[in-house]
Design a protein around this motif. Structure first.
Motif, mmCIF file in Angstrom:
data_model
loop_
_atom_site.group_PDB
_atom_site.id
_atom_site.type_symbol
_atom_site.label_atom_id
_atom_site.label_comp_id
_atom_site.label_asym_id
_atom_site.label_seq_id
_atom_site.Cartn_x
_atom_site.Cartn_y
_atom_site.Cartn_z
ATOM 1 N N PRO A 68 -0.343 8.700 5.143
ATOM 2 C CA PRO A 68 -1.659 8.601 5.264
ATOM 3 C C PRO A 68 -2.724 9.292 5.907
ATOM 4 C CG PRO A 68 -0.956 6.512 6.338
ATOM 5 C CD PRO A 68 0.181 7.359 5.774
ATOM 6 N N LYS A 69 -2.196 10.055 7.075
ATOM 7 C CA LYS A 69 -2.906 10.549 8.023
ATOM 8 C C LYS A 69 -2.964 12.255 7.408
ATOM 9 C CE LYS A 69 -2.866 7.783 12.197
ATOM 10 N NZ LYS A 69 -2.581 8.025 13.538
ATOM 11 N N ALA A 70 -2.065 12.570 6.603
ATOM 12 C CA ALA A 70 -1.743 13.988 5.940
ATOM 13 C C ALA A 70 -3.058 14.262 5.257
ATOM 14 C CB ALA A 70 -0.528 14.129 5.229
ATOM 15 N N ILE A 71 -3.489 15.395 5.775
ATOM 16 C CA ILE A 71 -4.735 16.258 4.817
ATOM 17 C C ILE A 71 -4.000 16.493 3.533
ATOM 18 C CG2 ILE A 71 -6.200 17.930 4.845
ATOM 19 C CD1 ILE A 71 -6.581 15.954 7.224
ATOM 20 N N ARG A 72 -4.980 16.056 2.259
ATOM 21 C CA ARG A 72 -4.377 16.468 1.074
ATOM 22 C C ARG A 72 -5.383 17.440 0.622
ATOM 23 N NH1 ARG A 72 -4.810 11.203 1.764
ATOM 24 N NH2 ARG A 72 -6.783 11.130 0.222
ATOM 25 N N ILE A 73 -4.657 18.687 0.154
ATOM 26 C CA ILE A 73 -5.374 20.108 -0.434
ATOM 27 C C ILE A 73 -4.941 20.235 -1.770
ATOM 28 C CG2 ILE A 73 -5.777 22.437 -0.235
ATOM 29 C CD1 ILE A 73 -5.347 21.933 2.735
ATOM 30 N N LEU A 74 -5.922 20.316 -2.670
ATOM 31 C CA LEU A 74 -5.432 20.698 -4.136
ATOM 32 C C LEU A 74 -5.746 22.125 -4.230
ATOM 33 C CD1 LEU A 74 -4.557 19.781 -7.217
ATOM 34 C CD2 LEU A 74 -7.065 19.373 -7.398
ATOM 35 N N ASP A 75 -4.786 22.874 -4.796
ATOM 36 C CA ASP A 75 -5.204 24.199 -5.247
ATOM 37 C C ASP A 75 -5.271 24.286 -6.978
ATOM 38 O OD1 ASP A 75 -5.600 26.862 -5.278
ATOM 39 O OD2 ASP A 75 -3.511 27.154 -5.728
ATOM 40 N N THR A 76 -6.405 24.265 -7.396
ATOM 41 C CA THR A 76 -6.685 24.015 -8.830
ATOM 42 C C THR A 76 -6.095 24.981 -9.758
ATOM 43 O OG1 THR A 76 -8.884 25.073 -8.600
ATOM 44 C CG2 THR A 76 -8.685 22.577 -8.376
ATOM 45 N N GLU A 77 -5.785 26.334 -9.225
ATOM 46 C CA GLU A 77 -5.507 27.558 -9.976
ATOM 47 C C GLU A 77 -6.653 27.935 -10.617
ATOM 48 O OE1 GLU A 77 -3.105 29.292 -9.520
ATOM 49 O OE2 GLU A 77 -1.257 27.981 -8.673
ATOM 50 N N ASP A 78 -7.156 27.267 -11.834
ATOM 51 C CA ASP A 78 -8.221 27.333 -12.449
ATOM 52 C C ASP A 78 -8.554 26.251 -12.931
ATOM 53 O OD1 ASP A 78 -7.026 26.851 -14.869
ATOM 54 O OD2 ASP A 78 -6.610 28.940 -15.292
ATOM 55 N N LEU A 79 -10.015 25.998 -13.292
ATOM 56 C CA LEU A 79 -10.185 24.544 -14.065
ATOM 57 C C LEU A 79 -9.663 24.356 -15.406
ATOM 58 C CD1 LEU A 79 -14.068 23.853 -13.247
ATOM 59 C CD2 LEU A 79 -12.098 22.784 -12.256
ATOM 60 N N HIS A 80 -8.754 23.521 -15.259
ATOM 61 C CA HIS A 80 -7.875 23.431 -16.784
ATOM 62 C C HIS A 80 -8.966 23.013 -17.657
ATOM 63 C CE1 HIS A 80 -4.730 23.686 -13.679
ATOM 64 N NE2 HIS A 80 -3.721 23.649 -14.738
ATOM 65 N N CYS A 81 -9.908 22.115 -17.553
ATOM 66 C CA CYS A 81 -10.669 21.455 -18.449
ATOM 67 C C CYS A 81 -11.418 22.570 -19.069
ATOM 68 C CB CYS A 81 -11.538 20.359 -17.714
ATOM 69 S SG CYS A 81 -12.578 20.814 -16.489
ATOM 70 N N LEU A 82 -12.119 23.775 -18.149
ATOM 71 C CA LEU A 82 -12.632 24.668 -18.768
ATOM 72 C C LEU A 82 -11.900 25.554 -19.796
ATOM 73 C CD1 LEU A 82 -15.193 26.373 -18.620
ATOM 74 C CD2 LEU A 82 -14.405 27.684 -16.698
ATOM 75 N N ARG A 83 -10.719 25.970 -19.305
ATOM 76 C CA ARG A 83 -9.909 26.500 -20.231
ATOM 77 C C ARG A 83 -9.417 25.702 -21.348
ATOM 78 N NH1 ARG A 83 -3.898 26.834 -19.215
ATOM 79 N NH2 ARG A 83 -4.574 26.671 -16.924
#
Length: 414
Positions: free
Chosen positions: A104-119
Protein backbone atom coordinates in the motif's frame (compact mmCIF):
# COMPACT_ATOMS: atom_id res chain seq x y z
CA UNK A 1 24.32 4.18 3.49
CA UNK A 2 20.91 4.89 1.95
CA UNK A 3 18.84 1.82 1.17
CA UNK A 4 18.56 1.13 -2.56
CA UNK A 5 15.20 2.22 -3.94
CA UNK A 6 13.26 -0.46 -5.83
CA UNK A 7 11.19 0.14 -8.96
CA UNK A 8 8.86 -2.48 -10.36
CA UNK A 9 7.73 -1.93 -13.95
CA UNK A 10 4.78 -4.08 -15.03
CA UNK A 11 4.90 -4.22 -18.81
CA UNK A 12 2.09 -4.75 -21.29
CA UNK A 13 4.76 -6.41 -23.48
CA UNK A 14 8.51 -6.90 -23.22
CA UNK A 15 10.23 -3.79 -24.62
CA UNK A 16 11.12 -3.82 -28.33
CA UNK A 17 12.79 -0.44 -28.95
CA UNK A 18 13.57 -1.34 -32.57
CA UNK A 19 9.93 -2.24 -33.28
CA UNK A 20 7.93 0.64 -31.84
CA UNK A 21 8.09 4.09 -30.28
CA UNK A 22 6.50 2.59 -27.16
CA UNK A 23 9.52 0.31 -26.77
CA UNK A 24 11.85 3.29 -27.11
CA UNK A 25 9.81 5.22 -24.56
CA UNK A 26 10.16 2.39 -22.05
CA UNK A 27 13.94 2.36 -22.55
CA UNK A 28 14.00 6.08 -21.74
CA UNK A 29 12.03 5.54 -18.52
CA UNK A 30 14.35 2.72 -17.46
CA UNK A 31 17.35 4.99 -18.13
CA UNK A 32 15.91 7.84 -16.02
CA UNK A 33 15.18 5.65 -12.99
CA UNK A 34 18.46 3.74 -13.27
CA UNK A 35 20.37 7.04 -13.28
CA UNK A 36 18.49 8.01 -10.11
CA UNK A 37 19.76 4.94 -8.25
CA UNK A 38 16.77 2.59 -8.53
CA UNK A 39 17.10 -1.17 -8.63
CA UNK A 40 14.72 -2.07 -11.46
CA UNK A 41 12.64 -5.19 -11.99
CA UNK A 42 10.64 -5.51 -15.20
CA UNK A 43 7.74 -7.95 -15.00
CA UNK A 44 5.28 -8.99 -17.70
CA UNK A 45 2.73 -11.69 -18.42
CA UNK A 46 3.52 -11.43 -22.16
CA UNK A 47 5.29 -14.15 -24.08
CA UNK A 48 8.95 -13.61 -24.91
CA UNK A 49 9.51 -12.23 -28.40
CA UNK A 50 12.35 -12.60 -30.87
CA UNK A 51 13.04 -8.86 -30.84
CA UNK A 52 12.73 -8.00 -27.15
CA UNK A 53 15.62 -6.13 -25.58
CA UNK A 54 18.02 -8.03 -23.32
CA UNK A 55 17.10 -6.41 -20.01
CA UNK A 56 19.99 -8.02 -18.17
CA UNK A 57 22.43 -5.95 -20.26
CA UNK A 58 20.79 -2.87 -18.74
CA UNK A 59 21.10 -4.22 -15.21
CA UNK A 60 17.33 -4.81 -15.08
CA UNK A 61 15.90 -7.95 -13.48
CA UNK A 62 13.43 -9.79 -15.75
CA UNK A 63 10.43 -11.53 -14.18
CA UNK A 64 7.65 -13.44 -15.93
CA UNK A 65 4.33 -13.19 -14.08
CA UNK A 66 0.87 -14.70 -14.45
CA UNK A 67 -2.49 -13.01 -14.88
CA UNK A 68 -5.18 -13.66 -12.26
CA UNK A 69 -2.82 -15.51 -9.97
CA UNK A 70 -1.90 -15.22 -6.29
CA UNK A 71 1.70 -15.96 -7.29
CA UNK A 72 1.95 -12.28 -8.22
CA UNK A 73 0.96 -11.36 -4.65
CA UNK A 74 3.78 -13.49 -3.27
CA UNK A 75 6.21 -11.93 -5.75
CA UNK A 76 5.12 -8.43 -4.69
CA UNK A 77 5.48 -9.15 -0.99
CA UNK A 78 8.98 -10.51 -1.51
CA UNK A 79 10.13 -7.65 -3.76
CA UNK A 80 8.40 -4.91 -1.72
CA UNK A 81 8.96 -2.16 -4.32
CA UNK A 82 9.05 1.53 -3.42
CA UNK A 83 7.60 2.53 -6.79
CA UNK A 84 5.43 0.58 -9.24
CA UNK A 85 5.11 1.79 -12.84
CA UNK A 86 2.20 0.47 -14.91
CA UNK A 87 2.76 0.30 -18.66
CA UNK A 88 -0.66 1.51 -19.95
CA UNK A 89 -3.97 1.67 -18.14
CA UNK A 90 -4.93 -1.94 -18.92
CA UNK A 91 -2.02 -3.13 -16.79
CA UNK A 92 -3.07 -0.86 -13.91
CA UNK A 93 -6.58 -2.35 -14.10
CA UNK A 94 -5.19 -5.87 -13.97
CA UNK A 95 -2.54 -5.48 -11.27
CA UNK A 96 -3.22 -2.18 -9.49
CA UNK A 97 -5.51 -3.60 -6.82
CA UNK A 98 -2.96 -6.30 -6.00
CA UNK A 99 -0.27 -3.62 -5.57
CA UNK A 100 -2.53 -1.65 -3.20
CA UNK A 101 -3.42 -4.78 -1.23
CA UNK A 102 0.15 -6.04 -0.84
CA UNK A 103 2.30 -2.88 -1.00
CA UNK A 104 0.00 0.00 0.00
CA UNK A 105 2.89 2.43 0.56
CA UNK A 106 4.37 1.95 -2.92
CA UNK A 107 4.07 4.97 -5.23
CA UNK A 108 1.92 4.05 -8.23
CA UNK A 109 2.84 5.65 -11.56
CA UNK A 110 0.94 5.18 -14.82
CA UNK A 111 2.70 5.61 -18.16
CA UNK A 112 -0.24 6.26 -20.47
CA UNK A 113 1.88 5.97 -23.68
CA UNK A 114 -0.85 8.04 -25.33
CA UNK A 115 -4.50 8.68 -24.56
CA UNK A 116 -6.16 5.52 -25.80
CA UNK A 117 -9.60 7.14 -25.62
CA UNK A 118 -8.46 9.94 -27.96
CA UNK A 119 -7.03 7.47 -30.47
CA UNK A 120 -10.16 5.29 -30.30
CA UNK A 121 -12.61 8.20 -30.66
CA UNK A 122 -10.69 9.65 -33.60
CA UNK A 123 -10.54 6.27 -35.32
CA UNK A 124 -14.28 5.79 -34.85
CA UNK A 125 -15.05 9.27 -36.23
CA UNK A 126 -12.78 8.57 -39.21
CA UNK A 127 -14.49 5.28 -40.03
CA UNK A 128 -17.89 6.91 -39.69
CA UNK A 129 -16.74 9.66 -42.10
CA UNK A 130 -17.42 12.52 -39.73
CA UNK A 131 -15.36 15.17 -37.98
CA UNK A 132 -14.01 14.24 -34.57
CA UNK A 133 -15.46 16.38 -31.76
CA UNK A 134 -13.97 16.61 -28.28
CA UNK A 135 -17.34 15.57 -26.82
CA UNK A 136 -16.86 12.19 -28.55
CA UNK A 137 -14.45 11.32 -25.75
CA UNK A 138 -17.17 11.31 -23.13
CA UNK A 139 -19.14 8.51 -24.82
CA UNK A 140 -16.16 6.16 -25.12
CA UNK A 141 -16.11 3.28 -22.64
CA UNK A 142 -12.33 3.23 -22.86
CA UNK A 143 -12.31 6.87 -21.66
CA UNK A 144 -14.12 5.91 -18.46
CA UNK A 145 -11.62 3.13 -17.82
CA UNK A 146 -8.57 5.21 -18.71
CA UNK A 147 -9.55 8.28 -16.68
CA UNK A 148 -10.41 6.06 -13.70
CA UNK A 149 -6.94 4.52 -13.94
CA UNK A 150 -5.30 7.96 -14.03
CA UNK A 151 -7.27 9.03 -10.94
CA UNK A 152 -6.33 5.89 -9.01
CA UNK A 153 -2.60 6.43 -9.53
CA UNK A 154 -0.36 8.85 -7.66
CA UNK A 155 1.09 10.18 -10.90
CA UNK A 156 0.49 9.70 -14.65
CA UNK A 157 3.09 10.39 -17.32
CA UNK A 158 1.57 12.19 -20.30
CA UNK A 159 3.51 12.30 -23.56
CA UNK A 160 1.65 15.10 -25.35
CA UNK A 161 0.91 18.69 -24.34
CA UNK A 162 -2.35 18.44 -26.28
CA UNK A 163 -3.35 15.46 -24.14
CA UNK A 164 -2.34 17.32 -20.98
CA UNK A 165 -4.76 20.07 -22.07
CA UNK A 166 -7.57 17.54 -22.66
CA UNK A 167 -7.07 15.92 -19.26
CA UNK A 168 -7.03 19.22 -17.40
CA UNK A 169 -9.73 21.11 -19.28
CA UNK A 170 -12.12 18.41 -20.50
CA UNK A 171 -11.76 15.75 -17.80
CA UNK A 172 -10.90 18.18 -14.97
CA UNK A 173 -7.92 16.13 -13.76
CA UNK A 174 -5.78 17.89 -11.14
CA UNK A 175 -2.37 18.94 -12.43
CA UNK A 176 -0.88 17.36 -9.30
CA UNK A 177 -1.68 13.93 -10.76
CA UNK A 178 -0.09 14.61 -14.16
CA UNK A 179 3.47 15.01 -15.40
CA UNK A 180 4.29 16.01 -18.97
CA UNK A 181 7.05 13.75 -20.26
CA UNK A 182 7.64 13.77 -24.03
CA UNK A 183 10.15 11.59 -25.84
CA UNK A 184 13.61 12.45 -24.54
CA UNK A 185 16.71 12.63 -26.74
CA UNK A 186 20.29 13.82 -26.56
CA UNK A 187 21.31 17.31 -27.59
CA UNK A 188 21.68 18.02 -31.30
CA UNK A 189 23.27 20.99 -33.07
CA UNK A 190 23.53 22.10 -36.67
CA UNK A 191 27.14 20.84 -36.61
CA UNK A 192 25.75 17.33 -36.07
CA UNK A 193 24.00 17.57 -39.45
CA UNK A 194 27.45 17.54 -41.10
CA UNK A 195 27.98 14.00 -39.76
CA UNK A 196 24.83 12.75 -41.51
CA UNK A 197 24.46 11.69 -45.16
CA UNK A 198 24.25 14.67 -47.52
CA UNK A 199 21.30 15.61 -49.73
CA UNK A 200 22.95 14.14 -52.83
CA UNK A 201 23.87 10.91 -51.03
CA UNK A 202 20.28 10.13 -50.07
CA UNK A 203 17.52 8.62 -52.14
CA UNK A 204 13.89 7.53 -52.00
CA UNK A 205 10.95 8.26 -49.79
CA UNK A 206 10.42 6.12 -46.70
CA UNK A 207 7.67 5.29 -44.25
CA UNK A 208 8.36 3.28 -41.11
CA UNK A 209 6.00 2.00 -38.42
CA UNK A 210 4.90 -1.05 -36.46
CA UNK A 211 1.98 -2.70 -38.30
CA UNK A 212 0.35 -3.93 -35.11
CA UNK A 213 -0.62 -0.27 -34.68
CA UNK A 214 -3.80 0.43 -36.68
CA UNK A 215 -2.94 4.07 -37.58
CA UNK A 216 0.22 2.83 -39.32
CA UNK A 217 -1.66 0.33 -41.49
CA UNK A 218 -4.21 2.97 -42.40
CA UNK A 219 -1.40 5.39 -43.30
CA UNK A 220 0.15 2.91 -45.74
CA UNK A 221 -3.23 2.26 -47.36
CA UNK A 222 -3.76 5.99 -47.75
CA UNK A 223 -0.31 6.43 -49.26
CA UNK A 224 -0.91 3.65 -51.76
CA UNK A 225 -4.41 4.65 -52.83
CA UNK A 226 -4.59 8.45 -52.60
CA UNK A 227 -1.10 9.97 -52.54
CA UNK A 228 1.40 7.77 -54.33
CA UNK A 229 -0.42 7.85 -57.72
CA UNK A 230 -0.16 11.68 -57.69
CA UNK A 231 3.54 11.57 -56.79
CA UNK A 232 4.30 9.03 -59.53
CA UNK A 233 2.36 11.02 -62.13
CA UNK A 234 4.57 14.10 -61.67
CA UNK A 235 7.72 12.30 -60.53
CA UNK A 236 7.91 8.95 -62.42
CA UNK A 237 11.29 7.95 -60.95
CA UNK A 238 10.03 8.20 -57.37
CA UNK A 239 10.45 5.20 -55.04
CA UNK A 240 8.77 4.64 -51.67
CA UNK A 241 10.12 2.04 -49.25
CA UNK A 242 7.70 0.99 -46.50
CA UNK A 243 9.31 -0.55 -43.42
CA UNK A 244 7.60 -1.91 -40.33
CA UNK A 245 7.59 -4.71 -37.80
CA UNK A 246 4.93 -7.42 -37.97
CA UNK A 247 3.56 -6.83 -41.50
CA UNK A 248 0.45 -8.93 -42.19
CA UNK A 249 -0.42 -10.57 -45.50
CA UNK A 250 -2.68 -7.64 -46.42
CA UNK A 251 0.30 -5.30 -45.96
CA UNK A 252 2.61 -7.48 -48.04
CA UNK A 253 0.05 -7.55 -50.85
CA UNK A 254 0.63 -3.82 -51.42
CA UNK A 255 4.17 -4.54 -52.64
CA UNK A 256 4.32 -3.23 -56.23
CA UNK A 257 7.90 -2.74 -57.47
CA UNK A 258 6.79 -1.74 -60.99
CA UNK A 259 5.06 1.24 -59.42
CA UNK A 260 7.97 2.11 -57.13
CA UNK A 261 6.02 0.99 -54.03
CA UNK A 262 8.12 -1.43 -51.97
CA UNK A 263 7.02 -3.24 -48.80
CA UNK A 264 10.33 -3.92 -47.08
CA UNK A 265 9.18 -5.52 -43.80
CA UNK A 266 11.10 -5.11 -40.55
CA UNK A 267 14.09 -2.80 -40.62
CA UNK A 268 17.16 -4.36 -39.01
CA UNK A 269 18.21 -0.84 -38.02
CA UNK A 270 15.46 1.77 -38.38
CA UNK A 271 17.89 4.62 -37.75
CA UNK A 272 20.12 3.62 -40.67
CA UNK A 273 17.13 3.22 -42.98
CA UNK A 274 15.83 6.72 -42.21
CA UNK A 275 19.31 8.29 -42.52
CA UNK A 276 19.66 6.97 -46.08
CA UNK A 277 16.25 8.26 -47.16
CA UNK A 278 15.74 11.77 -48.46
CA UNK A 279 12.16 12.34 -47.22
CA UNK A 280 9.85 10.62 -44.72
CA UNK A 281 6.17 10.43 -45.69
CA UNK A 282 3.65 10.05 -42.85
CA UNK A 283 0.08 11.04 -43.84
CA UNK A 284 -1.42 9.89 -40.52
CA UNK A 285 -5.21 10.29 -40.39
CA UNK A 286 -5.98 9.32 -36.79
CA UNK A 287 -4.06 8.55 -33.62
CA UNK A 288 -2.82 10.17 -30.45
CA UNK A 289 0.36 10.89 -28.52
CA UNK A 290 3.65 11.81 -30.20
CA UNK A 291 4.88 10.08 -33.34
CA UNK A 292 8.22 8.42 -32.68
CA UNK A 293 8.86 7.96 -36.38
CA UNK A 294 8.75 11.72 -36.94
CA UNK A 295 11.10 12.51 -34.06
CA UNK A 296 13.45 9.81 -35.36
CA UNK A 297 13.35 11.50 -38.78
CA UNK A 298 14.43 14.78 -37.16
CA UNK A 299 17.34 13.06 -35.41
CA UNK A 300 18.39 11.48 -38.71
CA UNK A 301 18.31 14.81 -40.52
CA UNK A 302 15.51 13.55 -42.74
CA UNK A 303 12.75 16.08 -43.50
CA UNK A 304 9.17 14.84 -43.47
CA UNK A 305 5.73 15.52 -44.86
CA UNK A 306 2.92 14.70 -42.46
CA UNK A 307 -0.60 15.72 -41.47
CA UNK A 308 -1.85 17.93 -38.60
CA UNK A 309 -2.55 14.72 -36.64
CA UNK A 310 1.03 13.57 -37.29
CA UNK A 311 2.64 16.82 -36.16
CA UNK A 312 0.24 17.40 -33.25
CA UNK A 313 2.02 18.66 -30.12
CA UNK A 314 5.39 17.79 -31.65
CA UNK A 315 6.97 21.15 -32.53
CA UNK A 316 5.65 23.81 -30.17
CA UNK A 317 5.41 27.11 -32.06
CA UNK A 318 8.37 26.30 -34.32
CA UNK A 319 8.22 25.63 -38.10
CA UNK A 320 8.01 21.95 -39.05
CA UNK A 321 10.98 20.10 -40.54
CA UNK A 322 9.25 19.87 -43.90
CA UNK A 323 5.53 20.28 -44.54
CA UNK A 324 2.26 19.66 -42.71
CA UNK A 325 -0.57 19.06 -45.17
CA UNK A 326 -4.00 17.41 -45.00
CA UNK A 327 -5.14 17.44 -48.65
CA UNK A 328 -3.78 14.38 -50.53
CA UNK A 329 -3.07 16.31 -53.77
CA UNK A 330 -1.23 19.07 -51.92
CA UNK A 331 0.55 16.44 -49.81
CA UNK A 332 1.91 14.86 -53.01
CA UNK A 333 3.05 18.22 -54.40
CA UNK A 334 4.82 19.14 -51.17
CA UNK A 335 6.48 15.72 -51.06
CA UNK A 336 7.95 16.28 -54.53
CA UNK A 337 9.04 19.84 -53.73
CA UNK A 338 10.80 18.78 -50.54
CA UNK A 339 12.53 15.91 -52.34
CA UNK A 340 13.91 18.09 -55.17
CA UNK A 341 14.62 21.47 -53.54
CA UNK A 342 18.00 21.17 -51.81
CA UNK A 343 17.84 24.58 -50.10
CA UNK A 344 14.37 23.88 -48.70
CA UNK A 345 15.52 20.42 -47.63
CA UNK A 346 18.51 21.84 -45.73
CA UNK A 347 16.39 24.49 -44.03
CA UNK A 348 13.98 21.74 -42.96
CA UNK A 349 16.91 19.92 -41.36
CA UNK A 350 17.76 23.05 -39.38
CA UNK A 351 14.13 23.37 -38.31
CA UNK A 352 14.40 19.86 -36.84
CA UNK A 353 17.48 20.82 -34.79
CA UNK A 354 15.55 23.75 -33.29
CA UNK A 355 12.55 21.52 -32.48
CA UNK A 356 14.74 18.91 -30.76
CA UNK A 357 16.51 21.61 -28.76
CA UNK A 358 13.29 23.23 -27.54
CA UNK A 359 10.96 20.26 -27.12
CA UNK A 360 12.85 17.02 -26.40
CA UNK A 361 15.94 17.69 -24.28
CA UNK A 362 16.29 14.95 -21.70
CA UNK A 363 17.75 17.25 -19.05
CA UNK A 364 14.68 19.50 -19.20
CA UNK A 365 12.45 16.75 -17.82
CA UNK A 366 14.33 13.82 -16.24
CA UNK A 367 15.57 15.64 -13.12
CA UNK A 368 12.14 17.16 -12.50
CA UNK A 369 10.51 13.73 -12.72
CA UNK A 370 12.93 12.06 -10.32
CA UNK A 371 12.62 14.97 -7.87
CA UNK A 372 8.83 14.61 -7.98
CA UNK A 373 9.01 10.86 -7.37
CA UNK A 374 11.38 11.44 -4.44
CA UNK A 375 8.91 13.93 -2.93
CA UNK A 376 6.09 11.41 -3.31
CA UNK A 377 8.18 8.78 -1.56
CA UNK A 378 8.64 11.16 1.37
CA UNK A 379 5.02 12.31 1.65
CA UNK A 380 2.58 10.12 -0.29
CA UNK A 381 -0.01 10.35 2.49
CA UNK A 382 -0.62 14.07 2.00
CA UNK A 383 -0.63 13.70 -1.78
CA UNK A 384 -3.25 10.96 -1.63
CA UNK A 385 -5.34 12.87 0.90
CA UNK A 386 -6.00 15.51 -1.77
CA UNK A 387 -7.02 12.90 -4.38
CA UNK A 388 -10.42 11.97 -2.98
CA UNK A 389 -11.83 10.85 -6.35
CA UNK A 390 -8.92 8.45 -6.69
CA UNK A 391 -9.53 6.88 -3.29
CA UNK A 392 -13.24 6.66 -4.08
CA UNK A 393 -12.52 4.79 -7.31
CA UNK A 394 -10.11 2.49 -5.52
CA UNK A 395 -12.79 1.64 -2.99
CA UNK A 396 -15.48 0.79 -5.54
CA UNK A 397 -13.90 0.00 -8.89
CA UNK A 398 -11.20 -2.29 -7.55
CA UNK A 399 -13.77 -4.43 -5.78
CA UNK A 400 -15.28 -5.55 -9.09
CA UNK A 401 -11.85 -6.01 -10.70
CA UNK A 402 -10.57 -7.87 -7.67
CA UNK A 403 -13.49 -10.29 -7.42
CA UNK A 404 -13.48 -10.97 -11.16
CA UNK A 405 -9.77 -11.79 -10.96
CA UNK A 406 -10.25 -14.00 -7.91
CA UNK A 407 -13.13 -15.79 -9.66
CA UNK A 408 -10.92 -16.48 -12.70
CA UNK A 409 -8.12 -17.63 -10.40
CA UNK A 410 -10.44 -20.06 -8.60
CA UNK A 411 -11.86 -21.26 -11.91
CA UNK A 412 -8.37 -21.96 -13.25
CA UNK A 413 -7.60 -24.14 -10.25
CA UNK A 414 -10.59 -26.43 -10.88
Amino acid sequence: MNQLKKLLIIGFVWPEPNSSAAGGRMMQLISIFAANGFEITFASAAQDSDFMVDLSELGVIKKSIELNSATFDSFLLELNPDVVLFDRFMIEEQFGWRVIENCPKAIRILDTEDLHCLRTARQKAFKEKRTFEMTDLFSEEVAKREIASILRCDLSLIISEFEMKILKENFRISSELLFYLPFLVDKMSEDDLLQLPLFEDRQHYVFIGNFLHEPNWNTVQYLKEAIWPSIKKDFPEAVLEVYGAYPSQKVLQLHQPKNGFFIMGRAANANEVVKKARVVLAPIRFGAGLKGKLLEAMQCGTPSVTTPIGSEAMHGNLPWNGFVEDDPQEFAKKAITLYKDENLWKQSQKNAVAIIHQCYQKNNYSDELTDLVDRLLIDSTNHRLHNFMGSLLQHHAYKSTMYMSKWIEAKNKN
